[in-house]
Write a protein that holds these residues in place. Structure first.
Motif, short mmCIF file in Angstrom:
data_model
loop_
_atom_site.label_atom_id
_atom_site.label_comp_id
_atom_site.label_asym_id
_atom_site.label_seq_id
_atom_site.Cartn_x
_atom_site.Cartn_y
_atom_site.Cartn_z
N LEU A 64 0.84 -1.19 0.00
CA LEU A 64 0.00 0.00 0.00
C LEU A 64 0.88 1.25 0.00
N CYS A 65 0.34 2.32 -0.53
CA CYS A 65 1.04 3.60 -0.58
C CYS A 65 1.17 4.20 0.82
N ASP A 66 2.37 4.68 1.16
CA ASP A 66 2.64 5.30 2.46
C ASP A 66 1.72 6.49 2.71
N THR A 67 1.38 7.19 1.65
CA THR A 67 0.63 8.44 1.78
C THR A 67 -0.88 8.20 1.80
N CYS A 68 -1.41 7.54 0.77
CA CYS A 68 -2.88 7.42 0.66
C CYS A 68 -3.41 6.08 1.16
N GLY A 69 -2.53 5.08 1.33
CA GLY A 69 -2.97 3.79 1.86
C GLY A 69 -3.65 2.90 0.84
N MET A 102 5.47 4.91 -2.48
CA MET A 102 4.33 5.79 -2.75
C MET A 102 3.97 5.79 -4.22
N HIS A 103 2.71 6.11 -4.51
CA HIS A 103 2.34 6.48 -5.88
C HIS A 103 3.11 7.75 -6.25
N ARG A 104 3.31 7.94 -7.55
CA ARG A 104 4.05 9.14 -7.97
C ARG A 104 3.33 10.42 -7.54
N GLU A 105 2.02 10.49 -7.72
CA GLU A 105 1.31 11.73 -7.37
C GLU A 105 1.28 11.92 -5.84
N CYS A 106 1.32 10.81 -5.09
CA CYS A 106 1.33 10.91 -3.62
C CYS A 106 2.71 11.37 -3.13
N ALA A 107 3.77 10.91 -3.82
CA ALA A 107 5.12 11.40 -3.51
C ALA A 107 5.22 12.89 -3.81
ZN LIG Z 1 -0.92 6.97 -2.90
#
Ligand SMILES: [Zn+2]
Length: 179
Positions: A64-69, A102-107
């Motif tokens: 899962l993405c660190d930012t959005c989960g 992370m996803h690129r947009e979340c990074a």
């Molecule tokens: Zn994300």
């Protein structure tokens, strides 16, 4: 994503209401005993520098993405970790990091909001990696560490999950911000 005021709070950040730590079997540590915390994200204040033990392992174990989960599978995966390059005798250079990918947009969102990443950018020290291949590991704690976290000496209990980056491409900030 949870917010505190207008600031987005990463999925893996812990909150002041979750401060207690205890040892229990954890499904995100393959059922082994691990340092756990109660789960009440959104209550109290976010602790940006203190990842929640269970959500950190969950993000690593489920990808899962660190930012959005949300799931990273099939998407561009980005590392902004400070962890340094190490030589892995069998497989060449690798990076062992505790920050989930992370996803690129979340990074890109993280570099806009995170004070320590903003400092890295100002100092020219930001490391942006597009990650191709990883391997999951679990850190085993010393008795001193479990004593510090949980007030009980239990060496071998699982702490954070780690991922080893095995293949990646270095990227620029403009690549990231073009997300
Ligand atoms: Zn994300």
């Amino acid at each position: 994503m949870l917010h505190f005021g207008s600031v987005p709070v990463p999925f893996t950040a812990s909150w002041t209401s979750e401060a207690a730590m205890f040892i229990a079997p954890c499904r995100f540590a393959r059922g082994h005993e691990a340092v756990c915390q109660p789960s009440s994200a959104g209550e109290g204040k976010p602790l940006f520098g203190k990842p929640h033990m269970v959500r950190q392992r969950q993000a690593m174990e489920q990808g899962l993405c660190d930012t959005c989960g949300r799931l990273l599978r099939g998407r561009t995966r980005v590392s902004l970790s400070h962890a340094s390059l190490r030589m892995n005798a069998a497989e060449g250079p690798a990076i062992l990091q505790v920050e989930p990918l992370m996803h690129r947009e979340c990074a890109a969102l993280s570099v806009r909001h995170c004070p320590s990443l903003k400092r890295d950018i100002a100092d020219g020290k930001i490391e942006i990696r597009r990650v191709a291949r990883t391997r999951l590991q679990f850190a085993q704690l010393t008795g001193d560490a479990t004593m510090e976290f949980c007030g009980i000496r239990r060496p071998g209990v699982v702490g954070h999950a780690k991922i080893e980056l095995l293949a990646w491409v270095d990227k620029t900030l403009s690549w990231l911000e073009g997300a």
